[in-house]
Write an enzyme that holds these catalytic residues in place. Structure first.
Site, PDB file in Angstrom:
ATOM      1  N   GLU A 127       0.620  -0.976   0.001  1.00 22.69           N
ATOM      2  CA  GLU A 127      -0.127   0.041  -0.345  1.00 22.69           C
ATOM      3  C   GLU A 127       0.721   1.232  -0.088  1.00 22.69           C
ATOM      4  O   GLU A 127       0.315   2.518  -0.167  1.00 22.69           O
ATOM      5  CB  GLU A 127      -0.879   0.327   1.533  1.00 22.69           C
ATOM      6  CG  GLU A 127      -2.202  -0.899   0.752  1.00 22.69           C
ATOM      7  CD  GLU A 127      -3.007  -0.855   2.001  1.00 22.69           C
ATOM      8  OE1 GLU A 127      -3.767   0.821   2.331  1.00 22.69           O
ATOM      9  OE2 GLU A 127      -3.577  -1.824   1.762  1.00 22.69           O
ATOM     10  N   TYR A 153      -3.506   4.776   7.069  1.00 21.52           N
ATOM     11  CA  TYR A 153      -2.535   3.741   7.364  1.00 21.52           C
ATOM     12  C   TYR A 153      -1.697   3.582   6.363  1.00 21.52           C
ATOM     13  O   TYR A 153      -0.181   2.946   6.983  1.00 21.52           O
ATOM     14  CB  TYR A 153      -3.606   2.996   7.445  1.00 21.52           C
ATOM     15  CG  TYR A 153      -2.496   1.254   6.888  1.00 21.52           C
ATOM     16  CD1 TYR A 153      -2.075   0.982   8.024  1.00 21.52           C
ATOM     17  CD2 TYR A 153      -2.830   0.549   5.855  1.00 21.52           C
ATOM     18  CE1 TYR A 153      -1.453  -0.748   8.067  1.00 21.52           C
ATOM     19  CE2 TYR A 153      -1.907  -0.628   5.486  1.00 21.52           C
ATOM     20  CZ  TYR A 153      -1.531  -1.405   6.696  1.00 21.52           C
ATOM     21  OH  TYR A 153      -0.290  -2.337   6.130  1.00 21.52           O
TER      22      TYR A 153
HETATM   23  P1  NAD Z   1      -3.048  -7.329  12.981  1.00 16.89           P
HETATM   24  O1  NAD Z   1      -3.746  -5.928  13.140  1.00 16.89           O
HETATM   25  O2  NAD Z   1      -4.062  -8.710  12.455  1.00 16.89           O
HETATM   26  O3  NAD Z   1      -2.131  -7.400  13.928  1.00 16.89           O
HETATM   27  C1  NAD Z   1      -1.322  -6.690  14.325  1.00 16.89           C
HETATM   28  C2  NAD Z   1      -0.983  -7.116  15.806  1.00 16.89           C
HETATM   29  O4  NAD Z   1       0.182  -5.679  16.520  1.00 16.89           O
HETATM   30  C3  NAD Z   1      -1.869  -7.129  17.215  1.00 16.89           C
HETATM   31  O5  NAD Z   1      -1.140  -8.546  17.924  1.00 16.89           O
HETATM   32  C4  NAD Z   1      -1.603  -5.852  17.901  1.00 16.89           C
HETATM   33  O6  NAD Z   1      -1.578  -6.541  19.628  1.00 16.89           O
HETATM   34  C5  NAD Z   1      -0.615  -5.070  17.654  1.00 16.89           C
HETATM   35  N1  NAD Z   1      -0.126  -4.435  17.568  1.00 16.89           N
HETATM   36  C6  NAD Z   1      -0.920  -2.998  17.538  1.00 16.89           C
HETATM   37  N2  NAD Z   1      -0.041  -2.092  18.359  1.00 16.89           N
HETATM   38  C7  NAD Z   1       0.998  -2.320  18.641  1.00 16.89           C
HETATM   39  C8  NAD Z   1       1.293  -1.546  20.038  1.00 16.89           C
HETATM   40  N3  NAD Z   1       1.884  -0.484  19.683  1.00 16.89           N
HETATM   41  N4  NAD Z   1       2.526  -2.516  20.660  1.00 16.89           N
HETATM   42  C9  NAD Z   1       2.923  -3.605  20.296  1.00 16.89           C
HETATM   43  N5  NAD Z   1       1.736  -4.231  19.340  1.00 16.89           N
HETATM   44  C10 NAD Z   1       1.250  -3.964  19.206  1.00 16.89           C
HETATM   45  O7  NAD Z   1      -1.942  -7.008  11.657  1.00 16.89           O
HETATM   46  P2  NAD Z   1      -1.513  -8.260  10.840  1.00 16.89           P
HETATM   47  O8  NAD Z   1      -2.362  -8.200   9.183  1.00 16.89           O
HETATM   48  O9  NAD Z   1      -1.063  -9.542  11.297  1.00 16.89           O
HETATM   49  O10 NAD Z   1      -0.347  -7.325   9.977  1.00 16.89           O
HETATM   50  C11 NAD Z   1       1.176  -7.735  10.318  1.00 16.89           C
HETATM   51  C12 NAD Z   1       2.149  -6.157   9.443  1.00 16.89           C
HETATM   52  O11 NAD Z   1       2.159  -7.021   8.142  1.00 16.89           O
HETATM   53  C13 NAD Z   1       1.624  -4.892   9.719  1.00 16.89           C
HETATM   54  O12 NAD Z   1       2.727  -4.200  10.402  1.00 16.89           O
HETATM   55  C14 NAD Z   1       0.601  -4.407   8.248  1.00 16.89           C
HETATM   56  O13 NAD Z   1       0.856  -3.504   7.756  1.00 16.89           O
HETATM   57  C15 NAD Z   1       1.486  -5.548   7.272  1.00 16.89           C
HETATM   58  N6  NAD Z   1       1.141  -5.870   6.407  1.00 16.89           N
HETATM   59  C16 NAD Z   1      -0.217  -6.915   6.575  1.00 16.89           C
HETATM   60  C17 NAD Z   1      -0.878  -7.729   5.639  1.00 16.89           C
HETATM   61  C18 NAD Z   1      -2.072  -8.002   5.546  1.00 16.89           C
HETATM   62  O14 NAD Z   1      -2.479  -8.773   4.055  1.00 16.89           O
HETATM   63  N7  NAD Z   1      -2.491  -8.434   6.577  1.00 16.89           N
HETATM   64  C19 NAD Z   1      -0.404  -7.232   3.574  1.00 16.89           C
HETATM   65  C20 NAD Z   1       1.321  -7.057   4.546  1.00 16.89           C
HETATM   66  C21 NAD Z   1       1.520  -6.339   5.384  1.00 16.89           C
HETATM   67  O1  DAU Z   2      -2.135  -4.809   0.314  1.00 18.59           O
HETATM   68  C1  DAU Z   2      -1.788  -5.252   1.330  1.00 18.59           C
HETATM   69  C2  DAU Z   2      -2.784  -4.665   2.134  1.00 18.59           C
HETATM   70  O2  DAU Z   2      -3.659  -5.637   2.696  1.00 18.59           O
HETATM   71  C3  DAU Z   2      -2.021  -4.723   4.535  1.00 18.59           C
HETATM   72  O3  DAU Z   2      -1.430  -3.547   4.278  1.00 18.59           O
HETATM   73  C4  DAU Z   2      -3.421  -4.434   5.676  1.00 18.59           C
HETATM   74  O4  DAU Z   2      -3.422  -4.560   6.666  1.00 18.59           O
HETATM   75  C5  DAU Z   2      -4.506  -5.213   4.763  1.00 18.59           C
HETATM   76  O5  DAU Z   2      -5.557  -4.521   5.983  1.00 18.59           O
HETATM   77  C6  DAU Z   2      -5.170  -5.867   3.499  1.00 18.59           C
HETATM   78  O6  DAU Z   2      -5.055  -3.727   3.434  1.00 18.59           O
HETATM   79  P1  DAU Z   2      -7.256  -3.631   2.174  1.00 18.59           P
HETATM   80  O7  DAU Z   2      -7.080  -2.780   2.555  1.00 18.59           O
HETATM   81  O8  DAU Z   2      -6.187  -4.566   0.595  1.00 18.59           O
HETATM   82  O9  DAU Z   2      -7.486  -4.908   2.771  1.00 18.59           O
HETATM   83  P2  DAU Z   2      -9.393  -5.234   3.703  1.00 18.59           P
HETATM   84  O10 DAU Z   2      -9.707  -7.121   3.752  1.00 18.59           O
HETATM   85  O11 DAU Z   2      -9.683  -4.593   4.855  1.00 18.59           O
HETATM   86  O12 DAU Z   2     -10.118  -4.532   1.704  1.00 18.59           O
HETATM   87  C7  DAU Z   2      -9.562  -5.832   0.900  1.00 18.59           C
HETATM   88  C8  DAU Z   2     -10.929  -5.482  -0.057  1.00 18.59           C
HETATM   89  O13 DAU Z   2     -12.202  -5.245  -0.087  1.00 18.59           O
HETATM   90  C9  DAU Z   2     -10.958  -4.151  -0.549  1.00 18.59           C
HETATM   91  O14 DAU Z   2     -10.754  -2.801  -2.287  1.00 18.59           O
HETATM   92  C10 DAU Z   2     -11.719  -3.261   0.244  1.00 18.59           C
HETATM   93  C11 DAU Z   2     -12.796  -4.486  -0.055  1.00 18.59           C
HETATM   94  N1  DAU Z   2     -14.295  -4.287   1.191  1.00 18.59           N
HETATM   95  C12 DAU Z   2     -13.216  -4.601   2.023  1.00 18.59           C
HETATM   96  C13 DAU Z   2     -13.835  -5.038   3.292  1.00 18.59           C
HETATM   97  C14 DAU Z   2     -13.780  -5.064   4.725  1.00 18.59           C
HETATM   98  C15 DAU Z   2     -15.015  -4.457   1.503  1.00 18.59           C
HETATM   99  O15 DAU Z   2     -15.149  -4.135  -0.073  1.00 18.59           O
HETATM  100  N2  DAU Z   2     -15.848  -4.757   1.784  1.00 18.59           N
HETATM  101  C16 DAU Z   2     -15.590  -4.371   3.028  1.00 18.59           C
HETATM  102  O16 DAU Z   2     -16.366  -4.924   3.621  1.00 18.59           O
END
Ligand code: NAD
Ligand code: DAU
Length: 339
Positions: A127, A153
């Site tokens: 992102e 974010y």
């Molecule tokens: P998540 O929201 O499931 O988990 C985040 C964790 O961080 C939680 O356990 C929370 O308690 C902890 N946390 C939040 N604030 C904190 C603080 N101030 N100090 C210590 N711990 C804290 O997130 P996720 O989806 O597992 O993402 C993990 C990492 O990967 C993030 O940095 C996110 O930006 C990155 N990321 C996520 C995705 C995705 O698709 N979910 C993709 C690419 C990168």
């Molecule tokens: O690309 C990596 C990112 O992917 C991470 O950095 C973020 O932490 C992670 O949350 C995710 O971001 P997105 O915004 O892409 O994920 P999300 O699951 O929120 O949404 C995926 C797509 O679905 C996006 O185009 C928004 C859409 N959406 C999402 C929700 C929650 C809907 O249409 N309806 C919904 O209710």
């Protein structure tokens, strides 16, 4: 080898800890997590009794706590997952994202420098590159793509990346950064699209689709994200950024149709709601550098990965119920007033 994992009680962090505890029994792994609304030690019951794993509750932006921890533990490596991670929440409370994602990262970088950490890995996101047009299907993000974040974010994650690179250049901290596409798999909090679809479809509840549903995301199984970070942590070059992705693009409508078909639920559950503010149109990652330089490849085919994921949520219905109760109800009502 002593490894600090931050945010290890969340979705990706807990998958990573389970992977590392099993793969490197000789490593000592310490998980620091604040246990915010989406983090839980429930996600780590599989490893909590392992001798090479420990949990410490704390916030990464708390500099006194972090300095004392680093002094006491003398970590060799740090992997920072801790973050506020949901785009919709960042549109409501941007300040929270700056505190954890920017100030928290700076606190970890400072302590890593001061206490001589040998590798600091920052877990970032695609992102930071902003979005791509739907029409230009050949375009993908490379590590050289401009940083053009759209949401608060994404801005907070981009700022953290720039700080990490500055610590490398200015102070010589051995930093690596990975920028991954959208993850799916077990233990993902149901505010995110895939677990939200699953949890609502199972109960025949309406599934919210933002805007026209044509937005495209590039999906990767969380286990493949973990193996990529493992590779970068051990063999990546300090100062370098690595994109992680599986060349697996779906529009939101395609994705939801596929999941509903597998769950044998009707498409009439789809409900179009107002669009997310500033909604990024398309993400697409080019992972060629990681594949070429570090020999990484994803192991999951999407059809299999999504089936395994559906099964996991079905077999762990109590895990999901626990998350859908309490605060989540109020959150859902505020974000989806139409439903
Ligand atoms: P998540 O929201 O499931 O988990 C985040 C964790 O961080 C939680 O356990 C929370 O308690 C902890 N946390 C939040 N604030 C904190 C603080 N101030 N100090 C210590 N711990 C804290 O997130 P996720 O989806 O597992 O993402 C993990 C990492 O990967 C993030 O940095 C996110 O930006 C990155 N990321 C996520 C995705 C995705 O698709 N979910 C993709 C690419 C990168
Ligand atoms: O690309 C990596 C990112 O992917 C991470 O950095 C973020 O932490 C992670 O949350 C995710 O971001 P997105 O915004 O892409 O994920 P999300 O699951 O929120 O949404 C995926 C797509 O679905 C996006 O185009 C928004 C859409 N959406 C999402 C929700 C929650 C809907 O249409 N309806 C919904 O209710």
């Amino acid at each position: 080898m002593k490894l600090l994992v931050t945010g290890g009680a969340g979705f990706i962090g807990s998958n990573f800890i389970q992977y590392m505890v099993k793969k490197y029994p000789q490593y000592e792994i310490v998980n620091v997590d604040a246990l915010t609304y989406c983090g839980s030690t429930d996600n780590l019951t599989a490893v909590e009794k392992n001798a090479n794993y420990r949990f410490v509750q704390g916030r990464i932006e708390d500099k006194a706590f972090i300095r004392a921890l680093f002094e006491r533990e003398a970590f060799d490596m740090v992997v920072n997952f801790a973050a506020e991670s949901h785009v919709d929440r960042s549109l409501e409370e941007p300040g929270k994202f700056l505190v954890t994602n920017v100030l928290g990262t700076e606190s970890l970088l400072e302590a890593s420098c001061r206490y001589g950490v040998k590798r600091y890995h920052q877990v970032s996101t695609d992102e930071v590159y902003g979005d791509l047009p739907l029409e230009a299907r050949a375009m993908r993000f490379t590590e050289e793509s401009p940083i053009r974040p759209s949401s608060p974010y994404a801005v907070s994650k981009a700022s953290a990346d720039l700080l990490a690179l500055a610590y490398h250049r200015s102070f010589g901290l051995p930093v690596t950064i990975s920028r991954c596409s959208n993850n799916y798999g077990p233990y993902q909090f149901p505010e995110k699209f895939i677990p939200l679809i699953i949890s609502r479809a199972e109960k025949n509840q309406k599934i919210p689709i933002y805007g026209d549903g044509q937005n495209v995301r590039d999906w990767l199984h969380v286990a493949d994200h973990c193996s990529a970070i493992d590779r970068i942590l051990h063999d990546g070059k300090p100062g370098e950024v690595y994109n992680i992705g599986g060349n697996n693009e779906y529009s939101n409508l395609e994705l939801v149709a596929l999941i509903l078909e597998k769950l044998k639920k009707p498409e009439s559950l789809l409900t179009f709601v107002g669009d997310r503010k500033g909604h990024d149109r398309r993400y697409a990652i080019d992972p060629a550098k990681l594949e070429r330089e570090l020999g990484w490849k994803p192991s999951y085919v999407f059809a299999q990965g999504i089936e395994d994921t559906l099964r996991w949520y079905q077999e762990n219905a109590q895990w999901m119920e626990k998350r859908l109760n309490g605060d989540f109800q109020a959150y859902f009502a505020a974000v989806y007033p139409e439903l």
